[in-house]
Motif scaffolding. Structure first.
Motif, PDB file in Angstrom:
ATOM      1  N   THR A   1     125.875  44.443  73.309  1.00 54.30           N
ATOM      2  CA  THR A   1     126.648  45.886  73.694  1.00 54.30           C
ATOM      3  C   THR A   1     127.313  45.784  74.898  1.00 54.30           C
ATOM      4  O   THR A   1     128.619  46.448  75.065  1.00 54.30           O
ATOM      5  N   LEU A   2     126.857  44.995  75.877  1.00 50.72           N
ATOM      6  CA  LEU A   2     127.848  44.746  76.914  1.00 50.72           C
ATOM      7  C   LEU A   2     129.137  43.888  76.780  1.00 50.72           C
ATOM      8  O   LEU A   2     129.964  44.244  77.490  1.00 50.72           O
ATOM      9  N   LEU A   3     128.703  42.962  76.076  1.00 50.44           N
ATOM     10  CA  LEU A   3     129.993  42.030  75.912  1.00 50.44           C
ATOM     11  C   LEU A   3     131.146  42.774  74.903  1.00 50.44           C
ATOM     12  O   LEU A   3     132.242  42.704  75.064  1.00 50.44           O
TER      13      LEU A   3
ATOM     14  N   TYR B   1     128.304  51.512  72.874  1.00 53.52           N
ATOM     15  CA  TYR B   1     127.303  51.952  73.099  1.00 53.52           C
ATOM     16  C   TYR B   1     126.360  51.634  74.153  1.00 53.52           C
ATOM     17  O   TYR B   1     125.067  51.692  74.291  1.00 53.52           O
ATOM     18  N   LEU B   2     127.280  51.834  75.300  1.00 47.25           N
ATOM     19  CA  LEU B   2     126.402  51.674  76.645  1.00 47.25           C
ATOM     20  C   LEU B   2     125.598  52.633  77.261  1.00 47.25           C
ATOM     21  O   LEU B   2     124.604  52.145  77.913  1.00 47.25           O
TER      22      LEU B   2
ATOM     23  N   TYR C   1     121.968  38.218  79.104  1.00 48.00           N
ATOM     24  CA  TYR C   1     121.184  38.823  78.150  1.00 48.00           C
ATOM     25  C   TYR C   1     121.163  38.085  76.748  1.00 48.00           C
ATOM     26  O   TYR C   1     120.264  37.824  76.284  1.00 48.00           O
ATOM     27  N   LEU C   2     122.104  37.824  76.545  1.00 50.16           N
ATOM     28  CA  LEU C   2     122.549  37.035  75.169  1.00 50.16           C
ATOM     29  C   LEU C   2     121.576  35.804  75.188  1.00 50.16           C
ATOM     30  O   LEU C   2     120.650  35.199  74.296  1.00 50.16           O
TER      31      LEU C   2
ATOM     32  N   TYR D   1     133.613  42.258  84.902  1.00 47.87           N
ATOM     33  CA  TYR D   1     133.375  40.956  84.740  1.00 47.87           C
ATOM     34  C   TYR D   1     131.543  41.005  85.030  1.00 47.87           C
ATOM     35  O   TYR D   1     131.152  40.076  84.511  1.00 47.87           O
ATOM     36  N   PHE D   2     131.293  41.844  85.598  1.00 47.18           N
ATOM     37  CA  PHE D   2     129.783  42.015  85.721  1.00 47.18           C
ATOM     38  C   PHE D   2     128.997  42.422  84.219  1.00 47.18           C
ATOM     39  O   PHE D   2     127.964  41.680  84.039  1.00 47.18           O
ATOM     40  N   LYS D   3     129.832  43.055  83.689  1.00 48.29           N
ATOM     41  CA  LYS D   3     129.357  43.282  82.291  1.00 48.29           C
ATOM     42  C   LYS D   3     129.327  41.981  81.336  1.00 48.29           C
ATOM     43  O   LYS D   3     128.445  41.819  80.588  1.00 48.29           O
ATOM     44  N   TYR D   4     130.232  41.130  81.629  1.00 51.08           N
ATOM     45  CA  TYR D   4     130.402  39.884  80.866  1.00 51.08           C
ATOM     46  C   TYR D   4     129.254  39.034  81.299  1.00 51.08           C
ATOM     47  O   TYR D   4     128.669  38.389  80.656  1.00 51.08           O
ATOM     48  N   LEU D   5     129.148  39.123  82.603  1.00 51.89           N
ATOM     49  CA  LEU D   5     128.091  38.094  83.349  1.00 51.89           C
ATOM     50  C   LEU D   5     126.704  38.475  82.754  1.00 51.89           C
ATOM     51  O   LEU D   5     126.046  37.815  82.247  1.00 51.89           O
ATOM     52  N   PHE D   6     126.548  39.930  82.998  1.00 53.98           N
ATOM     53  CA  PHE D   6     124.966  40.472  82.434  1.00 53.98           C
ATOM     54  C   PHE D   6     125.017  40.098  80.888  1.00 53.98           C
ATOM     55  O   PHE D   6     123.715  39.970  80.478  1.00 53.98           O
TER      56      PHE D   6
END
Length: 138
Positions: free
Chosen positions: A71-73, A77-78, A12-13, A3-8
């Protein structure tokens, strides 16, 4: 962490898209203030250069932020993305800290997140390699 990946990723987007709209964030003004604040320092020449090429810098920074979010969403390629984010954030803080002290606080949070994502991805890669070794050995 998912969920943090989705948030960040979303942040970023949005930051990348915001670069297109000077009403939200005027990169030219930010670069001008940084150039003024960095006068008399070792950053003076590069700050002036970036300010004189504000359109290119706007496109590069907006695209970099947008792609970092993407890339996070999509969760791909993380490793490369995390390394790129850390380098980008170091550059932002180095160039902007005299004009905008807040960049230190905000970008530190994003930097820590990038380190955590990198650590997670490297551990996952190591686990996969161990599993593959076990498969090949049997």
């Amino acid at each position: 962490m998912k969920y943090f990946k989705y948030l960040f990723g979303t942040l970023y987007l949005l930051a990348g898209i915001a670069k297109i709209f000077p009403q939200i964030e005027d990169v030219g003004v930010v670069l001008k203030n940084a150039a003024i604040a960095n006068q008399g320092t070792f950053l003076e020449r590069i700050s002036n250069y970036l300010y004189t090429h504000e359109l290119v810098i706007t496109v590069i920074s907006g695209l970099s932020l947008f792609l970092a979010g993407l890339t996070l969403l999509i969760n791909r390629y993380l490793i490369a993305s995390s390394i790129g984010q850390m380098l980008m954030l170091i550059c932002f803080v180095t160039l902007l800290h005299r004009a905008y002290w807040q960049v230190i606080v905000m970008d530190t949070v994003f930097f820590i997140f990038a380190v955590l994502v990198l650590k997670e991805q490297l551990m996952l890669k190591k686990q996969k390699n161990i599993q593959l070794q076990r498969i090949y050995q049997s």
